[in-house]
Design an enzyme around this catalytic site. Structure first.
Site, mmCIF file in Angstrom:
data_model
loop_
_atom_site.group_PDB
_atom_site.id
_atom_site.type_symbol
_atom_site.label_atom_id
_atom_site.label_comp_id
_atom_site.label_asym_id
_atom_site.label_seq_id
_atom_site.Cartn_x
_atom_site.Cartn_y
_atom_site.Cartn_z
ATOM 1 N N ARG A 272 11.009 12.528 -39.378
ATOM 2 C CA ARG A 272 10.379 12.388 -40.696
ATOM 3 C C ARG A 272 11.075 11.410 -41.654
ATOM 4 O O ARG A 272 10.402 10.625 -42.318
ATOM 5 C CB ARG A 272 10.218 13.763 -41.352
ATOM 6 C CG ARG A 272 9.155 14.620 -40.652
ATOM 7 C CD ARG A 272 9.095 16.041 -41.163
ATOM 8 N NE ARG A 272 9.427 16.155 -42.563
ATOM 9 C CZ ARG A 272 8.637 15.776 -43.556
ATOM 10 N NH1 ARG A 272 7.445 15.313 -43.309
ATOM 11 N NH2 ARG A 272 9.025 15.890 -44.806
ATOM 12 N N TYR B 1 8.448 8.457 -42.685
ATOM 13 C CA TYR B 1 7.930 8.253 -44.036
ATOM 14 C C TYR B 1 8.916 8.601 -45.141
ATOM 15 O O TYR B 1 8.542 9.130 -46.174
ATOM 16 C CB TYR B 1 6.562 8.917 -44.292
ATOM 17 C CG TYR B 1 6.168 10.114 -43.469
ATOM 18 C CD1 TYR B 1 5.053 10.031 -42.642
ATOM 19 C CD2 TYR B 1 6.855 11.319 -43.536
ATOM 20 C CE1 TYR B 1 4.637 11.121 -41.903
ATOM 21 C CE2 TYR B 1 6.441 12.411 -42.796
ATOM 22 C CZ TYR B 1 5.323 12.297 -41.975
ATOM 23 O OH TYR B 1 4.904 13.371 -41.246
ATOM 24 N N CYS C 223 19.975 4.052 -31.368
ATOM 25 C CA CYS C 223 20.139 2.605 -31.581
ATOM 26 C C CYS C 223 19.005 2.033 -32.427
ATOM 27 O O CYS C 223 18.215 1.199 -31.943
ATOM 28 C CB CYS C 223 20.198 1.900 -30.234
ATOM 29 S SG CYS C 223 21.364 2.675 -29.131
ATOM 30 N N GLU C 224 18.861 2.497 -33.637
ATOM 31 C CA GLU C 224 17.869 1.988 -34.589
ATOM 32 C C GLU C 224 18.470 2.152 -35.975
ATOM 33 O O GLU C 224 19.039 3.212 -36.275
ATOM 34 C CB GLU C 224 16.572 2.836 -34.561
ATOM 35 C CG GLU C 224 15.875 2.956 -33.236
ATOM 36 C CD GLU C 224 15.060 1.728 -32.874
ATOM 37 O OE1 GLU C 224 14.781 0.890 -33.756
ATOM 38 O OE2 GLU C 224 14.722 1.599 -31.680
ATOM 39 N N TYR D 89 6.751 19.740 -38.657
ATOM 40 C CA TYR D 89 6.828 18.329 -38.257
ATOM 41 C C TYR D 89 8.267 17.921 -37.901
ATOM 42 O O TYR D 89 8.654 16.779 -38.069
ATOM 43 C CB TYR D 89 6.251 17.414 -39.358
ATOM 44 C CG TYR D 89 4.878 17.855 -39.804
ATOM 45 C CD1 TYR D 89 3.786 17.660 -38.973
ATOM 46 C CD2 TYR D 89 4.682 18.502 -41.024
ATOM 47 C CE1 TYR D 89 2.522 18.106 -39.352
ATOM 48 C CE2 TYR D 89 3.427 18.942 -41.407
ATOM 49 C CZ TYR D 89 2.356 18.741 -40.572
ATOM 50 O OH TYR D 89 1.109 19.178 -40.937
HETATM 51 C C1 LIG Z 1 -6.993 18.285 -40.919
HETATM 52 C C2 LIG Z 1 -5.644 18.753 -41.320
HETATM 53 N N1 LIG Z 1 -5.512 20.003 -41.805
HETATM 54 C C3 LIG Z 1 -4.308 20.502 -42.173
HETATM 55 C C4 LIG Z 1 -3.159 19.734 -42.076
HETATM 56 C C5 LIG Z 1 -1.855 20.358 -42.480
HETATM 57 O O1 LIG Z 1 -1.260 19.667 -43.494
HETATM 58 P P1 LIG Z 1 0.064 20.258 -44.189
HETATM 59 O O2 LIG Z 1 1.030 20.562 -43.127
HETATM 60 O O3 LIG Z 1 0.503 19.163 -45.073
HETATM 61 O O4 LIG Z 1 -0.361 21.483 -44.942
HETATM 62 C C6 LIG Z 1 -3.242 18.423 -41.603
HETATM 63 C C7 LIG Z 1 -2.048 17.570 -41.517
HETATM 64 O O5 LIG Z 1 -2.030 16.439 -41.191
HETATM 65 C C8 LIG Z 1 -4.527 17.915 -41.200
HETATM 66 O O6 LIG Z 1 -4.661 16.671 -40.730
#
Ligand SMILES: Cc1ncc(COP(=O)(O)O)c(C=O)c1O
Length: 415
Positions: A312, A316, A344-345, A373
């Site tokens: 992550r 981003y 290596c980045e 994530y």
């Molecule tokens: C269609 C959809 N629903 C729900 C989520 C969940 O998002 P978050 O984890 O930000 O609540 C995502 C994340 O990309 C998504 O694409």
């Protein structure tokens, strides 16, 4: 005390010292608090209690089977975005009528298993996708429940890579096209258009864009009802963010208070798809310091976790706080440092020019709020095995996914 807290200077997860977990399973390792996941889910569920609702956990945030089974057992639904997530969710105990299938491009095989399973809704992203669902449902002699994902052209004001609700984004169809698509779908005998959905982005802390999206969805629902369409679900998506240092948190309660006035009174079930807000704070990545070095006036703390374990920050610019697992040196010296991985980045960093407690080689550190994530975006880059996942529940811990070894990495090449 549930979640991550200090006990005599030791960082603990639901009361279990992270150093004890690291001693047993090694580092890097993901550690999850079952109690915190449960609490976050229950808060969402309670916040939406004034209306008929289903909290569909976004499985992409973390699709470990133990975690999915925990949420299924608590009564959550699931939001899946691939055939793999669908299967994992079904095998973890989610019933098919509590699963919605999102995703901007679904393969024929994915549509086939979605139709076979009889899901609560397949969230169609285009008119063409509805035609494909019709064809597959006809082949199976079934009727599929379909929701249309609409794009309300609302700026979520989060990172551009995780904003999905502007008209130039690839997701869904422009909201004003929805009535015509619903009219056309009336002619499809194997599709029932039962819902509408929007998801405008992730890591959103300002409730206003989320409220605006709910308002636009509610307006569309009323327009469609006036044309005689019988909707049973209105899906407001996910996106509720986690507050970083100095930011105001968006709690489930504040979020629901922003959304509910728009959707209350509609004769349909409100679906909400949070991922990060349910599992993010419940996870930490425990890592060991491999080196502390000074170069060109900068201090670098090199950890054994890298961007393959936690992408992550590189992907981003996500900022995760990092703290020492054991506060064993007094007084603590605060230093400005970059915390970086061994990959290596140059993008393999976790913090840049940040004030941290100066660690020594061999110290353990915890990267916080990585339950979402984190592992699900990990990879084998640099031929590294992915880290284990550890589940802490009721005062004890167990490995719910073991560390990957060399043999795991080469298996698919050698079979
Ligand atoms: C269609 C959809 N629903 C729900 C989520 C969940 O998002 P978050 O984890 O930000 O609540 C995502 C994340 O990309 C998504 O694409």
């Amino acid at each position: 005390m549930i979640g991550f807290s200090r006990d005599n200077g030791e960082l603990t997860c639901d009361g279990v010292p992270l150093s004890a977990i690291a001693r047993k399973v090694g580092t890097p390792a993901y550690v999850y608090s079952a109690a915190l996941i449960e609490e976050s889910f229950r808060r969402f569920d309670a916040a939406f209690a004034p209306v008929a609702h289903l909290v569909c956990y976004a499985a992409k945030a973390n699709s470990n089977g133990t975690l999915l089974a925990k949420l299924a057992g608590l009564g959550a639904g699931a939001d899946v975005v691939s055939g793999g997530e669908l299967r994992a969710s079904l095998e973890s105990g989610f019933s098919s009528d509590r699963i919605v299938f999102s995703g901007v491009g679904k393969t024929v095989a994915e549509i086939r298993s979605a139709v076979e399973s009889g899901l609560l809704a397949i969230n169609a992203e285009s008119e063409r996708e509805i035609e494909k669902i019709e064809a597959e449902a006809a082949r199976q002699g079934k009727t599929a429940r379909v929701a249309l994902r609409v794009n309300p052209d609302i700026d979520a004001r989060s990172h551009p890579y995780i904003s999905t609700g502007r008209k130039h984004n690839k997701f869904g169809v422009a909201i004003d096209l929805a009535p015509a698509i619903f009219r056309k779908a009336r002619g499809f005998p194997h599709v029932r258009m039962t819902g509408i959905q929007a998801h405008i982005g992730s890591q959103i802390l300002d409730p206003q864009p989320l409220a605006d999206a709910a308002r636009d969805l509610a307006r569309l629902a009323r327009d469609l009802a006036a044309e005689g369409h019988e909707l049973s679900t209105l899906d407001v998506g996910g996106g509720i963010g986690l507050a970083g240092p100095g930011e105001k948190p968006l709690t489930p309660e504040t979020y629901a208070a922003a959304v509910l006035p728009h959707v209350a009174g509609l004769p349909m079930t409100v679906l909400v798809e949070p991922g990060r807000a349910i599992v993010g704070p419940a996870g930490a990545l425990v890592t060991e310091v491999l080196d502390v070095k000074k170069s060109s006036g900068k201090l670098f703390v090199v950890t054994d976790a890298g961007m393959n374990d936690l992408l992550r920050p590189a992907l981003y610019g996500a900022i995760h706080s990092i703290e020492s697992v054991t506060e064993n040196r007094m007084p603590v010296e605060r230093v400005m440092a970059d915390v970086v991985g061994p990959i290596c980045e140059s993008s393999d960093f976790f913090l840049r020019d940040s004030s941290i407690d100066r660690p020594l080689e061999g110290d353990l550190m915890a990267i916080r709020d990585v339950g979402a994530y984190g592992f699900s975006m990990s990879s084998n880059y640099n031929f590294r095995g992915r880290p284990p996942e550890v589940w802490v529940e009721k005062g004890s811990f167990r490995v719910i996914r073991r560390r990957e070894h060399f043999d795991d990495l080469v298996r698919a090449e050698r079979e």
